[in-house]
Design a protein around this motif. Structure first.
Motif, PDB file in Angstrom:
ATOM      1  N   ALA A 149       0.823  -1.208   0.000  1.00  0.00           N
ATOM      2  CA  ALA A 149       0.000   0.000   0.000  1.00  0.00           C
ATOM      3  C   ALA A 149       0.858   1.258   0.000  1.00  0.00           C
ATOM      4  O   ALA A 149       0.524   2.261  -0.647  1.00  0.00           O
ATOM      5  CB  ALA A 149      -0.932  -0.018   1.211  1.00  0.00           C
ATOM      6  N   ALA A 150       1.976   1.205   0.709  1.00  0.00           N
ATOM      7  CA  ALA A 150       2.884   2.355   0.748  1.00  0.00           C
ATOM      8  C   ALA A 150       3.518   2.619  -0.609  1.00  0.00           C
ATOM      9  O   ALA A 150       3.999   3.725  -0.872  1.00  0.00           O
ATOM     10  CB  ALA A 150       3.969   2.128   1.799  1.00  0.00           C
ATOM     11  N   HIS A 151       3.507   1.613  -1.472  1.00  0.00           N
ATOM     12  CA  HIS A 151       4.050   1.760  -2.827  1.00  0.00           C
ATOM     13  C   HIS A 151       2.939   1.935  -3.865  1.00  0.00           C
ATOM     14  O   HIS A 151       3.164   1.769  -5.064  1.00  0.00           O
ATOM     15  CB  HIS A 151       4.893   0.535  -3.191  1.00  0.00           C
ATOM     16  CG  HIS A 151       6.224   0.497  -2.517  1.00  0.00           C
ATOM     17  ND1 HIS A 151       6.399   0.069  -1.214  1.00  0.00           N
ATOM     18  CD2 HIS A 151       7.460   0.852  -2.961  1.00  0.00           C
ATOM     19  CE1 HIS A 151       7.675   0.138  -0.893  1.00  0.00           C
ATOM     20  NE2 HIS A 151       8.346   0.611  -1.924  1.00  0.00           N
ATOM     21  N   GLY A 152       1.730   2.252  -3.422  1.00  0.00           N
ATOM     22  CA  GLY A 152       0.633   2.525  -4.352  1.00  0.00           C
ATOM     23  C   GLY A 152      -0.256   1.346  -4.670  1.00  0.00           C
ATOM     24  O   GLY A 152      -1.202   1.471  -5.445  1.00  0.00           O
ATOM     25  N   LEU A 153       0.027   0.187  -4.079  1.00  0.00           N
ATOM     26  CA  LEU A 153      -0.812  -0.998  -4.293  1.00  0.00           C
ATOM     27  C   LEU A 153      -1.764  -1.096  -3.096  1.00  0.00           C
ATOM     28  O   LEU A 153      -1.649  -1.975  -2.245  1.00  0.00           O
ATOM     29  CB  LEU A 153       0.046  -2.264  -4.409  1.00  0.00           C
ATOM     30  CG  LEU A 153       0.862  -2.444  -5.696  1.00  0.00           C
ATOM     31  CD1 LEU A 153       2.025  -1.452  -5.770  1.00  0.00           C
ATOM     32  CD2 LEU A 153       1.434  -3.852  -5.770  1.00  0.00           C
ATOM     33  N   THR A 154      -2.697  -0.164  -3.035  1.00  0.00           N
ATOM     34  CA  THR A 154      -3.541   0.002  -1.849  1.00  0.00           C
ATOM     35  C   THR A 154      -4.661  -1.020  -1.786  1.00  0.00           C
ATOM     36  O   THR A 154      -4.959  -1.575  -0.726  1.00  0.00           O
ATOM     37  CB  THR A 154      -4.137   1.418  -1.842  1.00  0.00           C
ATOM     38  OG1 THR A 154      -3.081   2.363  -2.089  1.00  0.00           O
ATOM     39  CG2 THR A 154      -4.795   1.714  -0.509  1.00  0.00           C
ATOM     40  N   TYR A 155      -5.300  -1.243  -2.923  1.00  0.00           N
ATOM     41  CA  TYR A 155      -6.403  -2.210  -3.007  1.00  0.00           C
ATOM     42  C   TYR A 155      -5.996  -3.302  -3.985  1.00  0.00           C
ATOM     43  O   TYR A 155      -5.415  -3.015  -5.023  1.00  0.00           O
ATOM     44  CB  TYR A 155      -7.679  -1.532  -3.493  1.00  0.00           C
ATOM     45  CG  TYR A 155      -8.096  -0.358  -2.650  1.00  0.00           C
ATOM     46  CD1 TYR A 155      -8.872  -0.535  -1.498  1.00  0.00           C
ATOM     47  CD2 TYR A 155      -7.705   0.936  -2.990  1.00  0.00           C
ATOM     48  CE1 TYR A 155      -9.247   0.542  -0.715  1.00  0.00           C
ATOM     49  CE2 TYR A 155      -8.085   2.021  -2.208  1.00  0.00           C
ATOM     50  CZ  TYR A 155      -8.846   1.826  -1.077  1.00  0.00           C
ATOM     51  OH  TYR A 155      -9.208   2.886  -0.300  1.00  0.00           O
TER      52      TYR A 155
END
Length: 203
Positions: free
Chosen positions: A88-94
């Motif tokens: 999530a911290a790298h933009g893969l949140t969902y």
């Protein structure tokens, strides 16, 4: 097996659902996929590899434990290394993971967004596309005798003219055999076809 164009069409379709990237591992056997594709950002891909997450990833563990699909927010697998939080911290949140096929040849795919959960309708379409990719990339059960002979000549280092002479055929006929085996194994080059034939234990 299907053509590279069919595979690429399926991957393009999946990419529309995963603006933050995807991982597609087709026919995982002996801990490695026969084909794999991933479009995650380079910084996340490098971070993932550097930290050895593949052996600790709850999405992979889930994919080997069952088939179907599961949103990352609902994964019933422990995540002691906080891999999903790092994602999530790298933009893969969902995200969503889909698993399909026999355990001896399992396809496991994950899809990520940074804006919202995937809808049920989107998940159904993703599942259908993953099943299709799994089916069209099923390795052949065997090669013809002629195809095996041609690949063995290449494996032994024979040039086309020498291989054709050894087999008692014309050079153009030998090249035709190589074309047919590349098509059968969905390989772009003869070297790739030879490698796949070995991996599939067809030689």
């Amino acid at each position: 097996m299907s053509s590279r164009a069919d595979i690429n069409a399926g991957l393009r379709k999946l990419g529309k659902f995963a603006p933050s990237g995807y991982f597609v591992g087709l026919h995982i056997r002996f801990a490695a996929p026969l084909m794999q594709f991933q479009t995650y950002r380079e910084d996340w891909a490098e971070f993932y590899v550097r930290n050895g997450y593949a052996l600790r990833d709850p999405t992979i563990a889930w994919g080997f434990s069952t088939t179907g699909s599961c949103r990352w927010s609902a994964l019933p697998i422990p995540d002691p290394f906080n891999i999903l939080r790092e994602a999530a911290a790298h933009g893969l949140t969902y995200g969503l993971t889909v698993a399909h096929g026999l355990i001896s040849s399992r396809t496991i795919c994950s899809f990520a967004r940074d804006d919202r959960e995937l809808t049920n309708a989107e998940i159904e379409e993703i599942e259908a596309t993953v099943r299709h990719l799994h089916d069209i990339t099923e390795p052949p059960a065997s090669l013809t005798k002629a195809q095996k002979e041609a690949l063995r000549c290449i494996a032994e280092g024979d040039r086309h003219a020498a291989a054709a002479a050894k087999l008692g055929i014309t050079e153009s006929a030998f090249k035709a055999r190589l074309i047919s085996v590349r098509e059968r194994l969905n390989a772009r080059t003869t070297a790739e076809a030879l490698q796949r034939a070995k991996e599939y234990r067809l030689l």
